[in-house]
Design a protein around this motif. Sequence first.
Motif, PDB file in Angstrom:
ATOM      1  N   UNK A 165       0.823  -1.212   0.000  1.00 53.65           N
ATOM      2  CA  UNK A 165       0.000   0.000   0.000  1.00 53.65           C
ATOM      3  C   UNK A 165       0.859   1.265   0.000  1.00 53.65           C
ATOM      4  N   UNK A 166       1.940   1.247   0.802  1.00 50.75           N
ATOM      5  CA  UNK A 166       2.846   2.408   0.851  1.00 50.75           C
ATOM      6  C   UNK A 166       3.516   2.623  -0.502  1.00 50.75           C
ATOM      7  N   UNK A 167       3.962   1.539  -1.133  1.00 49.09           N
ATOM      8  CA  UNK A 167       4.604   1.663  -2.441  1.00 49.09           C
ATOM      9  C   UNK A 167       3.646   2.207  -3.494  1.00 49.09           C
ATOM     10  N   UNK A 168       2.364   1.816  -3.415  1.00 49.16           N
ATOM     11  CA  UNK A 168       1.390   2.322  -4.388  1.00 49.16           C
ATOM     12  C   UNK A 168       1.160   3.820  -4.206  1.00 49.16           C
ATOM     13  N   UNK A 169       1.221   4.313  -2.963  1.00 49.75           N
ATOM     14  CA  UNK A 169       1.118   5.758  -2.706  1.00 49.75           C
ATOM     15  C   UNK A 169       2.311   6.477  -3.326  1.00 49.75           C
ATOM     16  N   UNK A 170       3.480   5.882  -3.154  1.00 45.50           N
ATOM     17  CA  UNK A 170       4.694   6.496  -3.687  1.00 45.50           C
ATOM     18  C   UNK A 170       4.695   6.503  -5.227  1.00 45.50           C
ATOM     19  N   UNK A 171       4.302   5.396  -5.827  1.00 51.22           N
ATOM     20  CA  UNK A 171       4.411   5.250  -7.279  1.00 51.22           C
ATOM     21  C   UNK A 171       3.239   5.873  -8.036  1.00 51.22           C
ATOM     22  N   UNK A 172       2.012   5.618  -7.561  1.00 51.58           N
ATOM     23  CA  UNK A 172       0.839   6.060  -8.321  1.00 51.58           C
ATOM     24  C   UNK A 172       0.432   7.497  -8.007  1.00 51.58           C
ATOM     25  N   UNK A 173       0.602   7.908  -6.757  1.00 52.14           N
ATOM     26  CA  UNK A 173       0.227   9.275  -6.380  1.00 52.14           C
ATOM     27  C   UNK A 173       1.401  10.240  -6.457  1.00 52.14           C
ATOM     28  N   UNK A 174       2.593   9.706  -6.682  1.00 53.77           N
ATOM     29  CA  UNK A 174       3.812  10.529  -6.740  1.00 53.77           C
ATOM     30  C   UNK A 174       3.978  11.350  -5.465  1.00 53.77           C
ATOM     31  N   UNK A 175       3.615  10.741  -4.347  1.00 55.88           N
ATOM     32  CA  UNK A 175       3.725  11.407  -3.054  1.00 55.88           C
ATOM     33  C   UNK A 175       4.857  10.782  -2.250  1.00 55.88           C
ATOM     34  N   UNK A 176       5.333  11.523  -1.234  1.00 60.68           N
ATOM     35  CA  UNK A 176       6.396  11.021  -0.366  1.00 60.68           C
ATOM     36  C   UNK A 176       5.780  10.610   0.970  1.00 60.68           C
ATOM     37  N   UNK A 177       5.610   9.293   1.201  1.00 58.94           N
ATOM     38  CA  UNK A 177       4.984   8.848   2.453  1.00 58.94           C
ATOM     39  C   UNK A 177       5.932   8.940   3.641  1.00 58.94           C
ATOM     40  N   UNK A 178       5.424   9.484   4.743  1.00 54.27           N
ATOM     41  CA  UNK A 178       6.157   9.519   6.012  1.00 54.27           C
ATOM     42  C   UNK A 178       5.547   8.456   6.914  1.00 54.27           C
ATOM     43  N   UNK A 179       6.281   7.392   7.179  1.00 51.45           N
ATOM     44  CA  UNK A 179       5.746   6.273   7.945  1.00 51.45           C
ATOM     45  C   UNK A 179       5.782   6.607   9.433  1.00 51.45           C
ATOM     46  N   UNK A 180       4.631   7.030   9.977  1.00 51.91           N
ATOM     47  CA  UNK A 180       4.534   7.373  11.392  1.00 51.91           C
ATOM     48  C   UNK A 180       4.149   6.167  12.232  1.00 51.91           C
ATOM     49  N   UNK A 181       3.678   5.111  11.572  1.00 49.67           N
ATOM     50  CA  UNK A 181       3.299   3.890  12.275  1.00 49.67           C
ATOM     51  C   UNK A 181       3.766   2.673  11.481  1.00 49.67           C
ATOM     52  N   UNK A 182       3.927   1.568  12.177  1.00 51.79           N
ATOM     53  CA  UNK A 182       4.153   0.261  11.566  1.00 51.79           C
ATOM     54  C   UNK A 182       3.101  -0.687  12.120  1.00 51.79           C
ATOM     55  N   UNK A 183       2.580  -1.605  11.304  1.00 50.03           N
ATOM     56  CA  UNK A 183       1.580  -2.537  11.829  1.00 50.03           C
ATOM     57  C   UNK A 183       2.237  -3.651  12.642  1.00 50.03           C
ATOM     58  N   UNK A 184       1.534  -4.114  13.664  1.00 51.84           N
ATOM     59  CA  UNK A 184       1.949  -5.315  14.389  1.00 51.84           C
ATOM     60  C   UNK A 184       1.107  -6.455  13.837  1.00 51.84           C
ATOM     61  N   UNK A 185       1.668  -7.182  12.899  1.00 50.49           N
ATOM     62  CA  UNK A 185       0.943  -8.240  12.209  1.00 50.49           C
ATOM     63  C   UNK A 185       0.155  -7.693  11.032  1.00 50.49           C
ATOM     64  N   UNK A 186      -0.271  -8.590  10.154  1.00 47.76           N
ATOM     65  CA  UNK A 186      -1.096  -8.226   8.996  1.00 47.76           C
ATOM     66  C   UNK A 186      -2.152  -9.294   8.796  1.00 47.76           C
ATOM     67  N   UNK A 187      -3.241  -8.912   8.163  1.00 44.47           N
ATOM     68  CA  UNK A 187      -4.361  -9.825   7.904  1.00 44.47           C
ATOM     69  C   UNK A 187      -4.867 -10.398   9.235  1.00 44.47           C
ATOM     70  N   UNK A 188      -4.937 -11.720   9.344  1.00 43.14           N
ATOM     71  CA  UNK A 188      -5.511 -12.329  10.547  1.00 43.14           C
ATOM     72  C   UNK A 188      -4.670 -12.094  11.797  1.00 43.14           C
ATOM     73  N   UNK A 189      -3.381 -11.788  11.616  1.00 44.12           N
ATOM     74  CA  UNK A 189      -2.497 -11.599  12.783  1.00 44.12           C
ATOM     75  C   UNK A 189      -2.415 -10.142  13.235  1.00 44.12           C
ATOM     76  N   UNK A 190      -3.140  -9.232  12.571  1.00 45.37           N
ATOM     77  CA  UNK A 190      -3.054  -7.809  12.930  1.00 45.37           C
ATOM     78  C   UNK A 190      -3.676  -7.582  14.302  1.00 45.37           C
ATOM     79  N   UNK A 191      -2.909  -6.957  15.204  1.00 44.07           N
ATOM     80  CA  UNK A 191      -3.432  -6.721  16.550  1.00 44.07           C
ATOM     81  C   UNK A 191      -3.138  -5.325  17.086  1.00 44.07           C
ATOM     82  N   UNK A 192      -2.321  -4.553  16.381  1.00 47.73           N
ATOM     83  CA  UNK A 192      -2.019  -3.215  16.864  1.00 47.73           C
ATOM     84  C   UNK A 192      -1.031  -2.510  15.967  1.00 47.73           C
ATOM     85  N   UNK A 193      -0.522  -1.367  16.450  1.00 45.90           N
ATOM     86  CA  UNK A 193       0.416  -0.578  15.655  1.00 45.90           C
ATOM     87  C   UNK A 193       1.571  -0.119  16.545  1.00 45.90           C
ATOM     88  N   UNK A 194       2.662   0.236  15.888  1.00 45.23           N
ATOM     89  CA  UNK A 194       3.812   0.830  16.565  1.00 45.23           C
ATOM     90  C   UNK A 194       3.867   2.301  16.199  1.00 45.23           C
TER      91      UNK A 194
END
Length: 688
Positions: A165-194
Motif C-alpha cells: 500500500x505504501x509503495x502504491x502511494x509512492x508510485x501512483x500518487x507521486x507522493x512522499x509517504x512519512x511512515x509514522x506507524x508500523x503494523x503489528x501483524x497483517x491480515x488475521x495476525x493484525x493486533x495493533x500498531x507501533x
Amino acid sequence: MWTNLRIFAMSHQTIPSVYINNICCYKIRASLKRLKPHVPLGRNCSSLPGLIGNDIKSLHSIINPPIAKIRNIGIMAHIDAGKTTTTERILYYSGYTRSLGGHVDFTLEVERCLRVLDGAVAVFDASAGVEAQTLTVWRQADKHNIPRICFLNKMDKTGASFKYAVESIREKLKAKPLLLQLPIGEAKTFKGVVDVVTKEKLLWNCNSNDGKDFERKPLLEMNDPELLKETTEARNALIEQVADLDDEFADLVLEEFSENFDLLPAEKLQTAIHRVTLAQTAVPVLCGSALKNKGIQPLLDAVTMYLPSPEECNYEFLERISRLLLPFADQHVEIPSLTAGNIALTVGLKHTATGDTIVSSKSSALAAARRAKREGEKKHRQNNEAERLLLAGVEIPEPVFFCTIEPPSLSKQPDLEHALKCLQREDPSLKVRLDPDSGQTVLCGMGELHIEIIHDRIKREYGLETYLGPLQVAYRETILNSVRATDTLDRTLGDKRHLVTVEVEARPIETSSVMPVIEYAESINEGLLKVSQEAIENGIHSACLQGPLLGSPIQDVAITLHSLTIHPGTSTTMISACVSRCVQKALKKADKQVLEPLMNLEVTVARDYLSPVLADLAQRRGNIQEIQTRQDNKVVIGFVPLAEIMGYSTVLRTLTSGSATFALELSTYQAMNPQDQNTLLNRRSGLT
C-alpha cells in the motif's frame, strides 16, 4: 468518495481528545434523546481519548470551541475503502454517538466540499492500495492545495500488505509517504500498531467489543528486540526524510542530535512533520482497521497534530448575516456570531445556490475582486488574495444520463417544479430542462444512482410520487465540414416592422469545446455589433442546445457571423430568433456526427474469473489498455462506451460470483462509428 467533517480537539497532556461536528457532505443524524444536558470538557489522562463512560458531547461544548482546537477535514477514498466505517468510529470515540453501527445518510459532491476544507484524511484499502477513484480525489485535493494524512485501513483483511500500500502511494500518487506507524501483524495476525515517533506499541484489548480499551507501552529491548530494531530504523529514516524536506528541522538535527537520533524529542519531530504536511511536500501514513475498532484514536491524534487549524488560514473581511443557527442532529441552536473554522446555518437567502461566496455588500465583493486581481499578478507570492478571499466557483461536470419525470397528476406539476428548483440550488450537477417537442420535464444527472437519489428525495422530502421514464445516455453532436447559411426574418407586429438578415458559417474545430466558439468577420459594423452582440450570442447558444440528429447539444464547433443587417426598431428578440434559425439551417446542411460518452473503466477481479470478464467487455465494445496484477487479483484498465455499461454491476456480480468490483469515470466524448450511429438513429426514430 468524500466525507466531510469538522473536528475540534481538547488537548490533555500528550494525548488529544477530539470533538466532532458535521458539515456539508455527511449529514450525521444523532438522537438528541441520548444527549445529557451538560458534559464537562475535561478528560482523565489515565483513560483513553474519546468517551468516558457514556458521556456524549454537550451543545455548549459545540457552540463556543476555541478556534485553535478546530480541524475542518474531509475523508476521501475509493469505493469500499472504509470511509463510512472510519467516520462512524471517529464519531464514537470522540463522544458524539453512544453506539457503533449507527445510520449515516450522505449526499456526495466532491467539488463543493473541497473548497472549504483545511485538510483531508485519505483512506486506503490496505489490500488494494491506490485505486481508480483514490487517484481521482487525490488530484482534486491537489488542485485545491489541501494537506493530507493517509490511513491504511483494513489491515486485518486477507491480502492486506502495508508495504504494498505504501509503495502504491509512492508510485501512483507521486507522493512522499512519512511512515509514522508500523503494523503489528497483517491480515488475521493484525493486533495493533507501533508509533514510530515515540517508539511505543499500541495494542487493543481483544475482549473489548468497541475498541475503547487499548494500552500504550514503550518498546523495550528485553521484550521486543526485533520490533524495537525495526522501529528504530524506521524512526531514523523518518528523521532523515523530514530533515531533507524542512530546513529548520535539518539545522536542529545537525546542531544537536546528529550523533544520536534517539535523543531527539518526539515533540520536535512532530512539529517538523506538521510543517512538512502543511507544505504538502510529504504525507504522514498511519494504519489500522476501522471495522475492528483499531487505530482510530491515533488517527484523531494525528489529525489534531499535523493538519491545519483555522488560525493558520487568514481571511480579512466580515460577512454580516441577520440570523445564525448551529445544526446539531435535528436541533438548531441560535448563536450570536460565527468565527473562522466554524460551520452554521443561516435563513432568508432565497437566491443563493451552492458555490456562492456571501459578502456583506456588492462594493466589498468588487473591492475583494480587485485586490485578488492585483495580488494574482504577483507570481511568487504563496497565498494570494484570490486564494484567501474569494472561493472559486464549483466546477460542474456535464451530465451523462437523462430521463423524463412526471408528477402523479397535472395539478401536482407546480409542486414538482418547486421541488426540482430547490434541489438544483443544492446540487449544481442536477440539470432540469423541458423537451420542446413533448413538453415533458427532463432530468439530467451524473449517473444511474444520482438520478435514483433525486427521485427518492422528491418522494421523501416533498411528498411527491413521481414517475421516471427510461434512463437514456446523454449523447452530443458535432459537424464534419464547414458550411454557410443565410436567413431573413421579416415580421410586422402592430405598426412596427422587424427585419433582420444574417449570414453565418459553421465549422468544426479540433479543440474540445462544449460551448460554441463565436467569431465575427471584419466586415461587421462595430457600432451595430455593440448594440446587438448579446442578442446574437444568445441566438447562437440557443441553436447549439439541440442538434439536428438527436436533439443533443452541439459541441466542437465555431460559428462565424459574416454579415448582419438590422432594420431600425427591430427588437433584440427578433435578432436572436433570426440568428438561431440561421445557425440551425447551417448545422442541418453540414455532415453530422454523433458523439458518445466514453468511460474510464477499472475492474478488479480474481484470476479465475478474468477470462469471462474480458469476453463480456469485448461484447460491450470495450477497449482494454492494460491488465495489472494487484496481490492475488487482476486489474483490468480500459475504456468502454457508457451506453454499453448500463446495468453492468449486476452482470459482473453474476460472472464473478460477486467477487469483482469496478469503478467508472467519464473520460471524453468520442465519435460513433457509422454502423453504431445508424443503429442508434433508427432506434430513436422507431425504425428498429
